[in-house]
Design a protein around this motif. Structure first.
Motif, mmCIF file in Angstrom:
data_model
loop_
_atom_site.group_PDB
_atom_site.id
_atom_site.type_symbol
_atom_site.label_atom_id
_atom_site.label_comp_id
_atom_site.label_asym_id
_atom_site.label_seq_id
_atom_site.Cartn_x
_atom_site.Cartn_y
_atom_site.Cartn_z
ATOM 1 N N ILE A 272 0.834 -1.192 0.000
ATOM 2 C CA ILE A 272 0.000 0.000 0.000
ATOM 3 C C ILE A 272 0.873 1.249 0.000
ATOM 4 O O ILE A 272 1.864 1.339 0.751
ATOM 5 C CB ILE A 272 -0.952 0.014 1.220
ATOM 6 N N LEU A 273 0.505 2.194 -0.842
ATOM 7 C CA LEU A 273 1.172 3.490 -0.893
ATOM 8 C C LEU A 273 0.363 4.437 -0.016
ATOM 9 O O LEU A 273 -0.821 4.652 -0.257
ATOM 10 C CB LEU A 273 1.229 4.001 -2.328
ATOM 11 N N HIS A 274 1.046 5.014 0.989
ATOM 12 C CA HIS A 274 0.343 5.877 1.946
ATOM 13 C C HIS A 274 0.450 7.345 1.525
ATOM 14 O O HIS A 274 1.536 7.921 1.490
ATOM 15 C CB HIS A 274 0.944 5.701 3.352
ATOM 16 N N LEU A 275 -0.742 7.919 1.209
ATOM 17 C CA LEU A 275 -0.822 9.342 0.902
ATOM 18 C C LEU A 275 -1.767 10.052 1.872
ATOM 19 O O LEU A 275 -2.121 11.208 1.663
ATOM 20 C CB LEU A 275 -1.313 9.549 -0.535
ATOM 21 N N GLU A 276 -2.122 9.356 2.944
ATOM 22 C CA GLU A 276 -3.071 9.931 3.904
ATOM 23 C C GLU A 276 -2.530 11.221 4.530
ATOM 24 O O GLU A 276 -3.281 12.161 4.777
ATOM 25 C CB GLU A 276 -3.385 8.928 5.025
#
Length: 291
Positions: A272-276
């Motif tokens: 998962i790529l985290h852009l939160e």
């Protein structure tokens, strides 16, 4: 009786006789003259008829040459379709009724010169142009298909205004499925009715940004907390978090995604790529592997 008198009387009788002969001759001349006139009229009429036939023949030859030039000089050899994203070239031709084996460029051009799109989902405009004697170009203007919602076994596809344009039993591979959002009753021609306006605006904005960056995820999931998760495929997903700063997040994803897809293909990575917690002023992007 005076001799001169007899002479005058004889002369008058002679004149009367001559007048009779003149009258008879005149009648004969009239009969002969009428016959002569008829012959002359026939002689004059014949050339006129010949000239008329020649004119008609000339016109027919010109028309035949013009028809031949149209038939043989404008053979349709190539049909190009440009501007299409939602439909293939063959689908566009089918939707507008363009004949599959159209023989003539000029006839096709004239037929579609004033074509107007009526009730074709996500298709706004069609311009048919004659590029040359043997090629037609079909230039289309389409509305973006942003996403779809599923109700039962039917997929409802909506445009950039959130209006449902099409309902199909099959799924379009290039259109993300929106899940986790309560959309109410879905009908063609009606807006998707999502009560949470923040979520609704976020869906429209994010879907449009993904289209603009040529990113075609499989799914966009809306969590109970209103956070967005974008599933690129079965192996890679992206956490967008709350629907804020979406433009910056989408731009970062567009920059990083080619590398992630390459790593997935070569190293079989999942994660998962985290852009939160995206922040344009610092390095706030993290990719977490899950294998």
């Amino acid at each position: 009786m005076d001799k001169n008198y007899y002479q005058d009387e004889e002369f008058e009788e002679f004149e009367e006789f001559e007048e009779f002969e003149d009258l008879e001759q005149e009648l004969e001349n009239d009969e002969e003259g009428e016959a002569v006139w008829d012959k002359e009229r026939d002689r004059k009429t014949a050339p006129k008829r010949h000239r008329g036939l020649k004119i008609i023949a000339g016109i027919l030859i010109i028309l035949a040459a013009a028809v031949g030039a149209v038939v043989y000089g404008f053979r349709l050899e190539e049909v190009r379709v440009i501007g299409n994203k939602n439909y293939t070239a063959d689908e566009i031709k089918t939707l507008i009724g363009f004949p599959e084996d159209a023989p003539n460029t000029l006839i096709c051009y004239l037929k579609y010169l004033r074509y107007k799109v009526i009730d074709i989902p996500f298709l706004e405009d069609v311009q048919v142009k004659m590029e040359n004697r043997n090629m037609i170009c079909i230039e289309v203007g389409e509305t973006d298909i942003l996403g779809c919602l599923k109700e039962g076994k039917t997929y409802f596809y909506f445009d950039d205004n959130g209006v449902v344009q099409e309902a199909l039993s099959e799924r379009r591979d290039t259109v993300p499925l929106i899940t986790g959002a309560e959309a109410g009753d879905l009908e063609i021609g009606q807006n998707i009715s999502i009560e949470n306006r923040t979520v609704y605006k976020g869906i429209i904005e994010l879907c449009q940004l993904l289209v603009d960056h040529d990113i075609a995820p499989e799914e966009i999931e809306i969590g109970e907390d209103g956070y967005f998760t974008v599933y690129i495929n079965e192996a890679i997903r992206v956490g967008f978090g709350a629907p804020v700063l979406l433009e910056g997040k989408a731009a970062e994803l567009a920059n990083i995604l080619p590398e992630l897809l390459n790593m997935q293909e070569t190293d079989q990575i999942r994660g998962i790529l985290h852009l939160e917690n995206y922040d344009s002023t610092k390095n706030s992007i993290i990719f977490t592997k899950e294998n």
